[in-house]
Design an enzyme around this catalytic site. Structure first.
Site, PDB file in Angstrom:
ATOM      1  N   ASN A   1       0.857  -1.177   0.000  1.00 43.54           N
ATOM      2  CA  ASN A   1       0.000   0.000   0.000  1.00 43.54           C
ATOM      3  C   ASN A   1       0.893   1.227   0.000  1.00 43.54           C
ATOM      4  O   ASN A   1       1.467   1.589   1.031  1.00 43.54           O
ATOM      5  CB  ASN A   1      -0.920  -0.010   1.228  1.00 43.54           C
ATOM      6  CG  ASN A   1      -1.833   1.201   1.291  1.00 43.54           C
ATOM      7  OD1 ASN A   1      -1.826   2.041   0.388  1.00 43.54           O
ATOM      8  ND2 ASN A   1      -2.609   1.301   2.361  1.00 43.54           N
TER       9      ASN A   1
ATOM     10  N   SER B   1       5.352  11.689 -16.821  1.00 37.72           N
ATOM     11  CA  SER B   1       4.436  11.897 -17.945  1.00 37.72           C
ATOM     12  C   SER B   1       4.792  13.194 -18.645  1.00 37.72           C
ATOM     13  O   SER B   1       5.301  14.130 -18.019  1.00 37.72           O
ATOM     14  CB  SER B   1       2.984  11.972 -17.444  1.00 37.72           C
ATOM     15  OG  SER B   1       2.119  12.423 -18.472  1.00 37.72           O
TER      16      SER B   1
ATOM     17  N   TYR C   1      -2.765  15.912 -11.316  1.00 34.62           N
ATOM     18  CA  TYR C   1      -1.928  14.887 -11.957  1.00 34.62           C
ATOM     19  C   TYR C   1      -0.655  15.530 -12.511  1.00 34.62           C
ATOM     20  O   TYR C   1       0.453  15.019 -12.320  1.00 34.62           O
ATOM     21  CB  TYR C   1      -2.716  14.215 -13.074  1.00 34.62           C
ATOM     22  CG  TYR C   1      -1.934  13.212 -13.886  1.00 34.62           C
ATOM     23  CD1 TYR C   1      -1.604  11.965 -13.358  1.00 34.62           C
ATOM     24  CD2 TYR C   1      -1.531  13.501 -15.191  1.00 34.62           C
ATOM     25  CE1 TYR C   1      -0.895  11.034 -14.104  1.00 34.62           C
ATOM     26  CE2 TYR C   1      -0.824  12.584 -15.940  1.00 34.62           C
ATOM     27  CZ  TYR C   1      -0.504  11.351 -15.391  1.00 34.62           C
ATOM     28  OH  TYR C   1       0.209  10.431 -16.134  1.00 34.62           O
ATOM     29  N   ALA C   2      -0.812  16.671 -13.201  1.00 37.76           N
ATOM     30  CA  ALA C   2       0.342  17.389 -13.736  1.00 37.76           C
ATOM     31  C   ALA C   2       1.305  17.779 -12.625  1.00 37.76           C
ATOM     32  O   ALA C   2       2.526  17.659 -12.767  1.00 37.76           O
ATOM     33  CB  ALA C   2      -0.122  18.626 -14.501  1.00 37.76           C
ATOM     34  N   ALA C   3       0.764  18.245 -11.502  1.00 33.44           N
ATOM     35  CA  ALA C   3       1.608  18.637 -10.371  1.00 33.44           C
ATOM     36  C   ALA C   3       2.391  17.450  -9.827  1.00 33.44           C
ATOM     37  O   ALA C   3       3.585  17.559  -9.523  1.00 33.44           O
ATOM     38  CB  ALA C   3       0.747  19.251  -9.271  1.00 33.44           C
ATOM     39  N   SER C   4       1.729  16.305  -9.716  1.00 34.14           N
ATOM     40  CA  SER C   4       2.404  15.126  -9.173  1.00 34.14           C
ATOM     41  C   SER C   4       3.510  14.640 -10.099  1.00 34.14           C
ATOM     42  O   SER C   4       4.588  14.252  -9.648  1.00 34.14           O
ATOM     43  CB  SER C   4       1.387  14.004  -8.922  1.00 34.14           C
ATOM     44  OG  SER C   4       0.879  13.470 -10.133  1.00 34.14           O
TER      45      SER C   4
END
Length: 293
Positions: free
Chosen positions: A104, A186, A199-202
């Site tokens: 996890n 990505s 998502y872009a930030a991560s």
């Protein structure tokens, strides 16, 4: 004076259902001394232990199969036995080495326990590929209306999980004075995308974290790099989907999980020993100028 002193080539054929028949090619070229080049495409990960976080996903599975086919003992990590055991069975049925590991990545204590168990059983960790997480997919939304639970899940799984898993792996790799850490980012982490802000930030965080971690671990002979895929096929693909995807890049084709696994295998190999802190873009030219969706 002939620059090439000696060329030795040996070819070994092996049977495999992963990526079709594999052929082992080994060549040793002795050029003007003291240089020596070794080329090997089979067995280069023999006796290596590779931990693949997110091993049941499309890219994770491809990485598992590729590294196992080249000799690694692969630890297929995921959240449920139902998703990772089939991957383990697929690999072991072909005569390669794989083990399942439930983990996890949102739980720091569980991450610590799993990595301790891996080291206890296998004695070393040579390769870490972090491919867990992803976008919100059907839950994606503009940030002003995005649910906080989605934001927390994306940031925790994609970024925090990557940091914690690499932290645990790095402890062992520093003891060994060797290791390869590979993150899957990505192209959206480079350019952003409306409706996918968290998502872009991560993924942008993964790219800069890669650089910082490489600076910290380089002296310990640990190579840290990441791969930024474009749109990659997941599951079955239809002609309609292909028509849509080819419009998003400049190679006029669609990416496959194997394309990402090829890059991961290179970064995991000795051939990339002088590459650290880099983001390898594998997107068919999509990020040259974003097109379509």
């Amino acid at each position: 004076m002939n620059a090439i002193k000696k060329i030795v080539k040996k070819f070994f054929s092996i049977d495999s259902q992963i990526g079709g028949a594999l052929r082992k090619r080994y060549a040793s070229f002795h050029v003007t001394r003291p240089y020596e080049i070794h080329l090997s495409t089979q067995g280069r990960f023999k006796e290596k232990v590779a931990v693949i976080i997110g091993g049941s996903g499309a890219i994770g599975r491809a990485c598992c199969c590729r590294l196992a086919a080249e000799g690694a003992t692969v630890i297929v990590c995921g959240t449920h036995n139902e998703s990772i055991v089939p991957i383990v069975n697929e690999i072991t049925t072909l005569g390669y080495k794989a083990n399942a590991c439930i983990i996890n990545v949102e739980d720091e204590k569980d991450i610590t326990t799993r990595f301790e168990e891996i080291v206890s059983e296998f004695k070393h960790i040579d390769i870490l590929v972090y491919s867990a997480g992803g976008s919100a997919r059907e839950k994606h939304a503009n940030i002003v209306s995005q649910d906080i639970s989605v934001i927390d899940n994306i940031l925790t799984t994609n970024l925090r999980g990557a940091i914690l898993c690499s932290q645990k792996a790095a402890v062992q790799m520093r003891k060994q004075k060797f290791g390869k850490i590979i993150f899957i980012s990505s192209v959206i982490g480079l350019h952003g995308k409306a409706g996918y802000s968290e998502y872009a930030a991560s993924k942008a965080g993964i790219i800069t974290y890669t650089k910082s971690l490489a600076m910290e671990l380089g002296k310990a002979k640990i190579n840290v790099n990441c791969i930024s895929p474009g749109i990659v096929q997941r599951g079955e693909i239809t002609p309609e989907m292909i028509d849509k995807i080819v419009k998003t890049n400049y190679s006029h084709t669609y990416g496959k999980p194997e394309d990402i696994a090829n890059a991961a295998a290179f970064l995991a190999s000795d051939e990339s020993s002088f590459i650290i802190g880099q983001n390898i873009i594998v997107d068919g030219g999509r990020s040259l100028g974003l097109r379509g969706d």
